[in-house]
Write an enzyme that holds these catalytic residues in place. Sequence first.
Site, PDB file in Angstrom:
ATOM      1  N   HIS A  17       0.838  -1.202   0.000  1.00 21.88           N
ATOM      2  CA  HIS A  17       0.000   0.000   0.000  1.00 21.88           C
ATOM      3  C   HIS A  17       0.876   1.255   0.000  1.00 21.88           C
ATOM      4  O   HIS A  17       0.595   2.233  -0.700  1.00 21.88           O
ATOM      5  CB  HIS A  17      -0.873   0.042   1.263  1.00 21.88           C
ATOM      6  CG  HIS A  17      -1.933  -1.006   1.347  1.00 21.88           C
ATOM      7  ND1 HIS A  17      -2.158  -1.750   2.482  1.00 21.88           N
ATOM      8  CD2 HIS A  17      -2.855  -1.430   0.442  1.00 21.88           C
ATOM      9  CE1 HIS A  17      -3.173  -2.570   2.289  1.00 21.88           C
ATOM     10  NE2 HIS A  17      -3.611  -2.413   1.053  1.00 21.88           N
ATOM     11  N   LYS A  41     -21.634  -2.727   8.287  1.00 22.88           N
ATOM     12  CA  LYS A  41     -21.002  -4.040   8.136  1.00 22.88           C
ATOM     13  C   LYS A  41     -19.672  -4.064   8.885  1.00 22.88           C
ATOM     14  O   LYS A  41     -18.606  -4.054   8.275  1.00 22.88           O
ATOM     15  CB  LYS A  41     -20.759  -4.296   6.646  1.00 22.88           C
ATOM     16  CG  LYS A  41     -20.877  -5.757   6.243  1.00 22.88           C
ATOM     17  CD  LYS A  41     -20.941  -5.862   4.753  1.00 22.88           C
ATOM     18  CE  LYS A  41     -19.850  -6.760   4.216  1.00 22.88           C
ATOM     19  NZ  LYS A  41     -19.749  -6.691   2.762  1.00 22.88           N
ATOM     20  N   ARG A  91      -2.032  -5.758  -8.482  1.00 22.34           N
ATOM     21  CA  ARG A  91      -1.069  -6.851  -8.277  1.00 22.34           C
ATOM     22  C   ARG A  91      -1.224  -7.918  -9.333  1.00 22.34           C
ATOM     23  O   ARG A  91      -0.243  -8.475  -9.813  1.00 22.34           O
ATOM     24  CB  ARG A  91      -1.285  -7.492  -6.887  1.00 22.34           C
ATOM     25  CG  ARG A  91      -0.814  -6.662  -5.731  1.00 22.34           C
ATOM     26  CD  ARG A  91      -1.223  -7.271  -4.426  1.00 22.34           C
ATOM     27  NE  ARG A  91      -2.677  -7.351  -4.330  1.00 22.34           N
ATOM     28  CZ  ARG A  91      -3.369  -7.433  -3.209  1.00 22.34           C
ATOM     29  NH1 ARG A  91      -2.736  -7.513  -2.065  1.00 22.34           N
ATOM     30  NH2 ARG A  91      -4.675  -7.476  -3.210  1.00 22.34           N
ATOM     31  N   SER A 128      -3.163  -7.820   2.847  1.00 19.67           N
ATOM     32  CA  SER A 128      -3.590  -7.667   4.245  1.00 19.67           C
ATOM     33  C   SER A 128      -4.158  -8.980   4.768  1.00 19.67           C
ATOM     34  O   SER A 128      -3.940  -9.352   5.926  1.00 19.67           O
ATOM     35  CB  SER A 128      -4.645  -6.566   4.366  1.00 19.67           C
ATOM     36  OG  SER A 128      -4.101  -5.328   4.002  1.00 19.67           O
TER      37      SER A 128
HETATM   38  O1  PNS Z   1      -8.304  -2.739   0.275  1.00 16.99           O
HETATM   39  P1  PNS Z   1      -9.500  -3.207  -0.474  1.00 16.99           P
HETATM   40  O2  PNS Z   1     -10.424  -4.000   0.416  1.00 16.99           O
HETATM   41  O3  PNS Z   1      -9.158  -3.920  -1.741  1.00 16.99           O
HETATM   42  O4  PNS Z   1     -10.282  -1.870  -0.898  1.00 16.99           O
HETATM   43  C1  PNS Z   1     -11.497  -1.944  -1.578  1.00 16.99           C
HETATM   44  C2  PNS Z   1     -12.145  -0.574  -1.584  1.00 16.99           C
HETATM   45  C3  PNS Z   1     -12.407  -0.076  -0.164  1.00 16.99           C
HETATM   46  C4  PNS Z   1     -11.256   0.416  -2.283  1.00 16.99           C
HETATM   47  C5  PNS Z   1     -13.463  -0.726  -2.370  1.00 16.99           C
HETATM   48  O5  PNS Z   1     -14.190  -1.802  -1.880  1.00 16.99           O
HETATM   49  C6  PNS Z   1     -14.323   0.516  -2.273  1.00 16.99           C
HETATM   50  O6  PNS Z   1     -14.012   1.509  -2.854  1.00 16.99           O
HETATM   51  N1  PNS Z   1     -15.405   0.409  -1.491  1.00 16.99           N
HETATM   52  C7  PNS Z   1     -16.293   1.523  -1.221  1.00 16.99           C
HETATM   53  C8  PNS Z   1     -17.625   1.366  -1.970  1.00 16.99           C
HETATM   54  C9  PNS Z   1     -17.434   1.671  -3.436  1.00 16.99           C
HETATM   55  O7  PNS Z   1     -17.005   2.752  -3.795  1.00 16.99           O
HETATM   56  N2  PNS Z   1     -17.739   0.671  -4.273  1.00 16.99           N
HETATM   57  C10 PNS Z   1     -17.533   0.743  -5.678  1.00 16.99           C
HETATM   58  C11 PNS Z   1     -18.819   1.065  -6.390  1.00 16.99           C
HETATM   59  S1  PNS Z   1     -18.525   1.217  -8.108  1.00 16.99           S
END
Ligand code: PNS
Length: 162
Positions: A17, A41, A91, A128
């Site tokens: 990250h 959640k 990745r 993670s």
């Molecule tokens: O570290 P991660 O879990 O891969 O991150 C995923 C994250 C948080 C970037 C992604 O799930 C996200 O942006 N979630 C917020 C809700 C959202 O914006 N969803 C996309 C709709 S198109």
Amino acid sequence: MSIAFVPGSFDPMHLGHLDVVDQALEVFGAVVVGVLHNPSKPSGLFTPEERVALAQQTVGNRSNVTVGAFSGLAVQAAAEAGADIIVKGLRTMSDFDIEQQMAQNNVALTGIRTVFVPCRPDLAYISSRFIREISSQGISIDHMVDPAVSVALQVKHGEATS
Ligand code: PNS
């Protein structure tokens, strides 16, 4: 100078990250790290507050990098942060499949585009999820995270077993 929004769960933030943050910083000049907090959640090893604190410790004293929590859509949080662009690290090809769809949704919703940066090859295996799994067995993950995260993982897993 543009502002890049780097969203994620960051449970916890790791050196992969951090490399994405550094790449975004180099290209755009300023970065807002957004830690997803989904109140409906609750899940994960660290609380959103802990994840923000650990991300702050990981980015350290880098200029022009701030860390905050967001709920809802990443693209809304990006707009609220005044960001010009979302930056995501890739990745694997499977990362690309989902990220491309999210990027297309995000630009359709707000006009905010997403730039993908390739992960540094020596960090591409880090996730993670595996950090949580490996560290839960008492095995060192020091090569994958900031020392503050390593300590926090030891404390967290100690709490779970005590
Ligand atoms: O570290 P991660 O879990 O891969 O991150 C995923 C994250 C948080 C970037 C992604 O799930 C996200 O942006 N979630 C917020 C809700 C959202 O914006 N969803 C996309 C709709 S198109």
